[in-house]
Design a protein around this motif. Structure first.
Motif, PDB file in Angstrom:
ATOM      1  N   ASN A  58      10.619  -6.826  10.169  1.00 39.76           N
ATOM      2  CA  ASN A  58       9.956  -5.864  11.050  1.00 39.76           C
ATOM      3  C   ASN A  58      10.963  -4.932  11.723  1.00 39.76           C
ATOM      4  OD1 ASN A  58       7.504  -4.916  12.038  1.00 39.76           O
ATOM      5  ND2 ASN A  58       7.802  -5.999  13.992  1.00 39.76           N
ATOM      6  N   GLN A  59      12.073  -5.483  12.169  1.00 37.30           N
ATOM      7  CA  GLN A  59      13.103  -4.650  12.808  1.00 37.30           C
ATOM      8  C   GLN A  59      13.842  -3.804  11.772  1.00 37.30           C
ATOM      9  OE1 GLN A  59      13.443  -3.923  15.860  1.00 37.30           O
ATOM     10  NE2 GLN A  59      11.864  -5.382  16.477  1.00 37.30           N
ATOM     11  N   GLY A  60      14.059  -4.363  10.597  1.00 37.17           N
ATOM     12  CA  GLY A  60      14.736  -3.607   9.537  1.00 37.17           C
ATOM     13  C   GLY A  60      13.962  -2.341   9.193  1.00 37.17           C
ATOM     14  N   LEU A  61      12.644  -2.427   9.223  1.00 41.99           N
ATOM     15  CA  LEU A  61      11.806  -1.257   8.889  1.00 41.99           C
ATOM     16  C   LEU A  61      12.069  -0.076   9.817  1.00 41.99           C
ATOM     17  CD1 LEU A  61       8.340  -2.947   8.114  1.00 41.99           C
ATOM     18  CD2 LEU A  61       9.985  -2.002   6.470  1.00 41.99           C
ATOM     19  N   THR A  62      12.501  -0.357  11.036  1.00 44.11           N
ATOM     20  CA  THR A  62      12.733   0.742  11.990  1.00 44.11           C
ATOM     21  C   THR A  62      13.982   1.548  11.636  1.00 44.11           C
ATOM     22  OG1 THR A  62      14.115  -0.529  13.529  1.00 44.11           O
ATOM     23  CG2 THR A  62      11.725  -0.645  13.868  1.00 44.11           C
ATOM     24  N   ARG A  63      14.763   1.073  10.670  1.00 44.82           N
ATOM     25  CA  ARG A  63      16.032   1.737  10.341  1.00 44.82           C
ATOM     26  C   ARG A  63      15.995   2.411   8.971  1.00 44.82           C
ATOM     27  NH1 ARG A  63      18.131   3.636  13.855  1.00 44.82           N
ATOM     28  NH2 ARG A  63      20.099   3.815  12.738  1.00 44.82           N
ATOM     29  N   LEU A  64      14.829   2.571   8.377  1.00 43.45           N
ATOM     30  CA  LEU A  64      14.766   3.130   7.025  1.00 43.45           C
ATOM     31  C   LEU A  64      15.180   4.593   6.983  1.00 43.45           C
ATOM     32  CD1 LEU A  64      11.391   1.666   5.651  1.00 43.45           C
ATOM     33  CD2 LEU A  64      13.722   0.722   5.455  1.00 43.45           C
ATOM     34  N   ALA A  65      15.924   4.945   5.932  1.00 44.32           N
ATOM     35  CA  ALA A  65      16.245   6.343   5.658  1.00 44.32           C
ATOM     36  C   ALA A  65      15.122   6.952   4.817  1.00 44.32           C
ATOM     37  CB  ALA A  65      17.566   6.413   4.895  1.00 44.32           C
ATOM     38  N   HIS A  66      15.131   8.238   4.694  1.00 48.79           N
ATOM     39  CA  HIS A  66      14.135   8.939   3.876  1.00 48.79           C
ATOM     40  C   HIS A  66      14.197   8.408   2.435  1.00 48.79           C
ATOM     41  CE1 HIS A  66      11.534  12.483   3.134  1.00 48.79           C
ATOM     42  NE2 HIS A  66      12.012  12.338   1.897  1.00 48.79           N
ATOM     43  N   GLY A  67      13.066   8.034   1.891  1.00 45.25           N
ATOM     44  CA  GLY A  67      13.016   7.568   0.500  1.00 45.25           C
ATOM     45  C   GLY A  67      13.565   6.158   0.287  1.00 45.25           C
ATOM     46  N   ALA A  68      13.630   5.380   1.366  1.00 44.16           N
ATOM     47  CA  ALA A  68      14.213   4.025   1.252  1.00 44.16           C
ATOM     48  C   ALA A  68      13.347   3.125   0.371  1.00 44.16           C
ATOM     49  CB  ALA A  68      14.347   3.410   2.636  1.00 44.16           C
ATOM     50  N   ARG A  69      14.000   2.116  -0.209  1.00 42.26           N
ATOM     51  CA  ARG A  69      13.311   1.101  -1.005  1.00 42.26           C
ATOM     52  C   ARG A  69      13.404  -0.233  -0.274  1.00 42.26           C
ATOM     53  NH1 ARG A  69      16.693   4.883  -2.243  1.00 42.26           N
ATOM     54  NH2 ARG A  69      18.149   3.550  -3.383  1.00 42.26           N
ATOM     55  N   VAL A  70      12.252  -0.825   0.029  1.00 45.50           N
ATOM     56  CA  VAL A  70      12.229  -2.145   0.662  1.00 45.50           C
ATOM     57  C   VAL A  70      11.897  -3.152  -0.438  1.00 45.50           C
ATOM     58  CG1 VAL A  70      11.159  -3.585   2.440  1.00 45.50           C
ATOM     59  CG2 VAL A  70      11.437  -1.115   2.830  1.00 45.50           C
TER      60      VAL A  70
END
Ligand code: NAP
Length: 335
Positions: free
Chosen positions: A229-241
């Motif tokens: 959940n916290q990692g999602l707040t740091r996504l760059a444009h076009g990120a792959r989770v």
């Protein structure tokens, strides 16, 4: 006829597993039939997935049935063979189960030749399923590019430690999330991660922000829950989770709540993809060749946590994964 012990599933666990979820049964060492061989199991791969295999319900493999030998990947020596391709003394890897001896017709079994300077346990870790998971999860599912920032959770575990090292080999920035200062030190000082965040230290949100100034292009998640959940707040444009696993959820007695920050996917035009390594079976040789080359060149460290013990210790060794006692691939080497 000598005796052989095996763990058979006795009941479906609720929450954490306990020893009484299995029966430790004495059986006879099997004799191979025509086209079969018998393996003496030497090393058991201890995997978080074992917890899921004990549950009823739909998953990517059928559940272990009550009364069945507990599923496990393992290494062993061929004791006796009536199979044309396997000879007495061969070291083999397969889904032999939590038992001292297994009979096999060779399906899904690979012969292993242990390379110089590598321990047999590495063939359950970085040169086995663990390595395959990291390789395909990061490079295929995560579509890693040179210069990317990768955030990997469970980073001092088997898959996570391999993901971070492959990211470095491929010219990316690797940031790990792990429990405790010693694991974080090891990631940076011994495995070459650029930074490590201790999710038990207090302020995960601020620590992630500090160590991912250019945000995250690949979020490789092994643990789920608040770390995801916290990692999602740091996504760059076009990120792959990449959803590899969610160990923080495996002992839940209630359905987990989804990550509340999921709208970050929309804002970042990101994708979130789950995968199962078995789907890459036809490409295992490609990954095995590359991973063993990196190990031979000293660019990829095989991190193993081998516990030597009697098969009776299996339930307590499995629990170590959930306590976070292990650093690297957890293997039970049968005494
Ligand atoms: P591992 O990471 O070696 O061991 C588990 C680690 O998880 C522990 O050492 C612990 O490290 C961490 N952990 C335990 N409870 C936690 C919690 N509540 N919150 C956060 N971290 C926790 O295990 P692995 O074999 O490499 O597996 C890693 C993940 O990959 C698992 O989720 C597994 O199911 C998944 N997997 C998926 C595939 C696939 O095909 N998709 C294949 C293999 C494995 P800390 O001390 O850092 O907490």
């Amino acid at each position: 006829m000598s005796a052989s012990r095996q763990f058979r599933l006795a009941s479906r666990p609720v929450g954490e597993v306990k020893a009484s979820d299995w029966d430790l049964v004495q059986a006879e060492v099997p004799e191979p039939g025509e086209g079969e061989f018998v393996v003496e199991v030497t090393h058991l791969s201890i995997d978080p997935a074992m917890r899921g295999w004990m549950n009823e319900g739909r998953s990517y493999v059928p559940p272990v049935q009550i009364g069945e030998v507990m599923r496990a990947l393992a290494l062993g020596r061929v004791l006796a063979s009536r199979h044309p391709q396997f000879a007495e003394g061969d070291l083999v890897q397969g889904a032999f189960g939590v038992q001292e001896h297994a009979v096999s017709d060779g399906s899904g079994v690979q012969k292993i030749t242990v390379a110089q300077g590598v321990s047999p346990a590495a063939y359950l870790g970085v040169l086995g399923m663990t390595g395959m998971t990291a390789y395909f999860g990061l490079l295929d599912v995560g579509r890693l590019q040179e210069g990317d920032t990768v955030l990997v959770s469970g980073a001092a575990g088997a898959v996570g430690a391999t993901v971070g090292q492959i990211a470095k080999i491929k010219g990316a920035r690797a940031v790990g999330v792990a429990g405790g200062p010693e694991k974080c030190r090891l990631l940076v000082e011994e495995l070459g991660f650029d930074a490590a965040v201790d999710y038990k230290a207090g302020d995960l949100h601020a620590d992630l922000r500090e160590h991912t100034p250019e945000r995250i292009n690949v979020l490789f998640d092994n643990v789920g829950g608040e770390v995801l959940n916290q990692g999602l707040t740091r996504l760059a444009h076009g990120a792959r989770v990449v959803i590899c696993g969610a160990i923080s959820q495996y002992n839940n007695t209630e359905a987990p709540s989804g990550p509340s920050n999921y709208m970050a996917l929309l804002v970042s035009r990101a994708t979130m993809t789950g995968f199962v390594v078995f789907d890459y079976a036809d490409r295992y040789p490609e990954a095995a060749a590359q991973l063993s080359q990196w190990v031979t060149e000293g660019r990829l460290t095989s991190l193993e946590h081998t516990v030597r013990g009697d098969i009776e210790t299996f339930p307590s060794v499995l629990l170590e994964l959930f306590k976070g006692t292990n650093t690297g691939k957890l293997v039970l080497e049968l005494a």
